[in-house]
Design an enzyme around this catalytic site. Structure first.
Site, short mmCIF file in Angstrom:
data_model
loop_
_atom_site.label_atom_id
_atom_site.label_comp_id
_atom_site.label_asym_id
_atom_site.label_seq_id
_atom_site.Cartn_x
_atom_site.Cartn_y
_atom_site.Cartn_z
N LYS A 124 -62.42 40.30 -32.87
CA LYS A 124 -61.52 40.12 -34.01
C LYS A 124 -60.30 41.01 -33.82
O LYS A 124 -60.40 42.02 -33.13
CB LYS A 124 -62.23 40.51 -35.32
CG LYS A 124 -61.65 39.87 -36.55
CD LYS A 124 -62.14 38.44 -36.71
CE LYS A 124 -61.53 37.74 -37.88
NZ LYS A 124 -62.21 36.44 -38.12
N ASP A 164 -56.89 33.64 -38.98
CA ASP A 164 -57.77 34.13 -40.05
C ASP A 164 -56.83 34.32 -41.24
O ASP A 164 -55.76 33.69 -41.29
CB ASP A 164 -58.46 35.44 -39.63
CG ASP A 164 -59.62 35.82 -40.58
OD1 ASP A 164 -60.70 35.24 -40.45
OD2 ASP A 164 -59.42 36.68 -41.45
P1 NDP Z 1 -55.78 32.19 -45.72
O1 NDP Z 1 -54.80 33.26 -45.43
O2 NDP Z 1 -55.42 30.79 -45.43
O3 NDP Z 1 -56.30 32.32 -47.19
C1 NDP Z 1 -56.99 33.45 -47.63
C2 NDP Z 1 -57.19 33.31 -49.08
O4 NDP Z 1 -57.90 34.41 -49.66
C3 NDP Z 1 -55.90 33.30 -49.78
O5 NDP Z 1 -56.03 32.51 -50.90
C4 NDP Z 1 -55.73 34.80 -50.07
O6 NDP Z 1 -54.75 35.13 -50.93
C5 NDP Z 1 -57.06 35.03 -50.63
N1 NDP Z 1 -57.33 36.43 -50.77
C6 NDP Z 1 -57.13 37.44 -49.89
N2 NDP Z 1 -57.50 38.60 -50.43
C7 NDP Z 1 -57.90 38.29 -51.67
C8 NDP Z 1 -58.39 39.07 -52.74
N3 NDP Z 1 -58.53 40.41 -52.61
N4 NDP Z 1 -58.73 38.43 -53.89
C9 NDP Z 1 -58.61 37.08 -54.02
N5 NDP Z 1 -58.14 36.32 -53.03
C10 NDP Z 1 -57.79 36.92 -51.90
O7 NDP Z 1 -57.11 32.57 -44.93
P2 NDP Z 1 -58.35 31.67 -44.58
O8 NDP Z 1 -58.54 30.60 -45.56
O9 NDP Z 1 -58.22 31.36 -43.16
O10 NDP Z 1 -59.53 32.74 -44.72
C11 NDP Z 1 -60.34 32.87 -45.89
C12 NDP Z 1 -61.67 33.49 -45.54
O11 NDP Z 1 -62.35 32.64 -44.61
C13 NDP Z 1 -61.61 34.86 -44.86
O12 NDP Z 1 -62.74 35.61 -45.23
C14 NDP Z 1 -61.70 34.50 -43.38
O13 NDP Z 1 -62.19 35.59 -42.62
C15 NDP Z 1 -62.70 33.36 -43.44
N6 NDP Z 1 -62.75 32.46 -42.32
C16 NDP Z 1 -61.63 31.80 -41.86
C17 NDP Z 1 -61.73 30.91 -40.83
C18 NDP Z 1 -60.59 30.11 -40.36
O14 NDP Z 1 -60.79 29.28 -39.48
N7 NDP Z 1 -59.39 30.29 -40.88
C19 NDP Z 1 -63.00 30.66 -40.15
C20 NDP Z 1 -64.13 31.33 -40.76
C21 NDP Z 1 -63.97 32.20 -41.78
P3 NDP Z 1 -53.71 36.27 -50.44
O15 NDP Z 1 -53.26 35.96 -49.05
O16 NDP Z 1 -52.66 36.03 -51.45
O17 NDP Z 1 -54.33 37.61 -50.54
O1 2IT Z 2 -63.86 34.10 -38.91
C1 2IT Z 2 -63.70 33.16 -38.11
O2 2IT Z 2 -64.67 32.59 -37.59
C2 2IT Z 2 -62.34 32.74 -37.80
N1 2IT Z 2 -61.40 33.27 -38.37
C3 2IT Z 2 -62.10 31.69 -36.75
C4 2IT Z 2 -62.17 32.29 -35.38
C5 2IT Z 2 -61.79 31.35 -34.27
O3 2IT Z 2 -61.77 31.85 -33.14
O4 2IT Z 2 -61.55 30.17 -34.49
#
Ligand code: NDP
Ligand code: 2IT
Length: 445
Positions: A124, A164
């Site tokens: 990461k 992420d």
């Molecule tokens: P984005 O940046 O697209 O969205 C993140 C979301 O979470 C936003 O709505 C953000 O708002 C919100 N957020 C962040 N901090 C807070 C907080 N303290 N309270 C409420 N909302 C909050 O990220 P992703 O959708 O990619 O990621 C979301 C989650 O999924 C994370 O935990 C990430 O690690 C996980 N994840 C992502 C993957 C991917 O492929 N993208 C794969 C697997 C897991 P803001 O930015 O305004 O803080």
């Molecule tokens: O938390 C996760 O699994 C991700 N943000 C995606 C990682 C990736 O390599 O696609």
């Protein structure tokens, strides 16, 4: 295996790294019986070797904003374990980013990637850069500066970053552009790429889709499905968006999304152009969901989280530790039967305890959000073969992978009373593959 001693030693070595310690404890508690039944793991000090990252790079990013002012940010890449494949894991840009958060995420990624059935190790990275309110040009300059340093640590067969929180298609584009410039090569160095330059269909949707496919499998164990179910989702980013799309397609009704400013309750359901609007909200770089309420006449609950709403299924898709013990009690009291994590570690240990005590269906992110990185793995395969699969082909492979992760959790997590503890199942199944690989490879990581 003496979990308390290992945790005490780890806490001494890594003071204040609460998220990292939380993630390690959860895994150790799950695997203690398996480790004790297999003395070869203890003899080879597999646990001690697994909880220490292979290496951590910390570096400085200088960049200049649109007014000509210089800024300095801190950036990281944590390469945790590459026993089963090249390091793989996302990059997070958020002001809260620190070493503890990236070590927890890198550690979780080892087991998640192992569960996908694909050959990927765990890593990461990211920075405390805050994309909020930044112009495209500022984001570009930051990404270019970030890649100038990161490039020397990664490679298509060494370490393959992705997105992420705060890192989506736009950022991956700027990062990839700089890597290409530096190396004079097109390679599968990042995943989540644009379709015109090596990306995979379905990657943007994959984490959310995969999470809902996993929840579908869980519901099926109770003879249930999404049709007619009320679903509470948190977050409004990439994962929340993909999950909302799939829930609606399967006949469920999404009633909430949330941001750091509060949550939206839309009693009519969030579907169609309302889901498209989530993309606009994210692209605005403002970090708020409130405008949704004005746009569509829904309720906005300032400073609150969506777990007080009555729902059948909850999909936490925002960030770590966003659902605590009290939230879990509210969900259970309101009749929620399934909590399936789209984010990484959104439920606190106290919340997980409430879910398991009440024996409701609960899936940890490392199993249920693995569809994102799994589809990154599929993007890497397509890049290596220099071809592109159709959306249907990728979606089918993603769906099959989620089913196989569910089966692995059931195999390793079913208790004597028949209740499936998906946390134990995911940790044990993910661990066994990596631990056995480490034994096979000798004392190299
Ligand atoms: P984005 O940046 O697209 O969205 C993140 C979301 O979470 C936003 O709505 C953000 O708002 C919100 N957020 C962040 N901090 C807070 C907080 N303290 N309270 C409420 N909302 C909050 O990220 P992703 O959708 O990619 O990621 C979301 C989650 O999924 C994370 O935990 C990430 O690690 C996980 N994840 C992502 C993957 C991917 O492929 N993208 C794969 C697997 C897991 P803001 O930015 O305004 O803080
Ligand atoms: O938390 C996760 O699994 C991700 N943000 C995606 C990682 C990736 O390599 O696609």
């Amino acid at each position: 295996m003496n979990v308390e001693k290992i945790m005490n030693d780890l806490a001494k070595k890594n003071p204040g790294e609460v998220e990292y310690l939380q993630a390690v404890r959860e895994v150790l508690d799950s695997i203690v019986d398996v480790v004790e039944a297999n003395p070869q793991f203890e003899e080879a000090k597999i646990i001690e070797r697994l909880i220490e990252p292979d290496r951590v790079m910390i570096f400085k990013i200088n960049w200049v904003d649109d007014k000509g002012v210089t800024h300095v940010n801190r950036a990281f890449r944590v390469q945790f374990n590459n026993a089963i494949g090249p390091y793989k894991g996302g990059l997070r840009f958020h002001p809260s980013v620190n070493l503890s958060i990236l070590k927890f995420l890198g550690f979780e990624q080892i087991f998640k990637n192992s569960l996908t059935t694909l050959p990927m190790g765990g890593a990461k990275g990211g920075s405390d850069f805050d994309p909020k309110g930044k112009s495209n040009a500022e984001v570009m300059r930051f990404c270019q500066s970030f890649m100038l340093e990161l490039a020397r640590h990664i490679g298509p067969e060494t370490d393959v970053p992705a997105g992420d929180i705060g890192v989506g298609g736009r950022e991956i584009g700027y990062l990839y552009g700089m890597y290409k410039k530096l190396t004079r090569e097109h390679s599968g160095i990042l995943t989540g790429k644009g379709l015109n330059w090596g990306g995979s269909l379905i990657r943007p949707e994959a984490t959310g889709y995969g999470c809902v496919y996993f929840a579908q499998e869980m519901l099926a164990t109770k003879g249930e499905n999404f049709a007619g179910k009320t679903v509470a989702i948190s977050g409004f980013g990439n994962v929340a968006w993909g999950a909302a799309l799939k829930v609606v397609e399967l006949g469920g009704k999404v009633v909430t999304i949330s941001g750091p400013d509060g949550y939206i309750y839309d009693k009519d359901g969030i579907s169609g152009k309302k889901i498209d609007y989530m993309l606009e909200l994210r692209a605005s770089n403002q970090d708020i969901v409130k405008p949704y309420a004005t746009e569509f006449g829904a309720e906005f609950h300032e400073g609150k989280r969506p777990w007080e709403v009555k729902c059948d299924v909850a999909l936490p898709c925002a960030t770590q530790n966003e659902l605590n013990g009290d939230d879990a009690k509210k969900l259970v009291a309101n009749g929620c039967i399934c909590v399936c994590e789209g984010a990484n570690m959104p439920s606190t240990p106290e919340a997980i305890e409430v879910f398991t005590e009440h024996k409701i269906l609960f899936a940890p992110g490392k199993a249920s959000n693995a569809g994102g990185v799994a589809t990154s793995g599929l993007e890497m395969s397509q890049n290596s073969m220099k071809l592109s699969w159709t959306a249907e082909e990728v979606d089918k492979k993603l769906h099959d992978i989620m089913k196989s992760i569910h089966a692995a959790c059931v195999k390793h997590g079913t208790g004597k009373d028949g209740y499936v503890n998906y946390v134990n199942g995911a940790n044990i199944a993910g661990f066994l593959k990596v631990a056995n690989a480490m034994l096979d490879l000798g004392l190299v990581n």
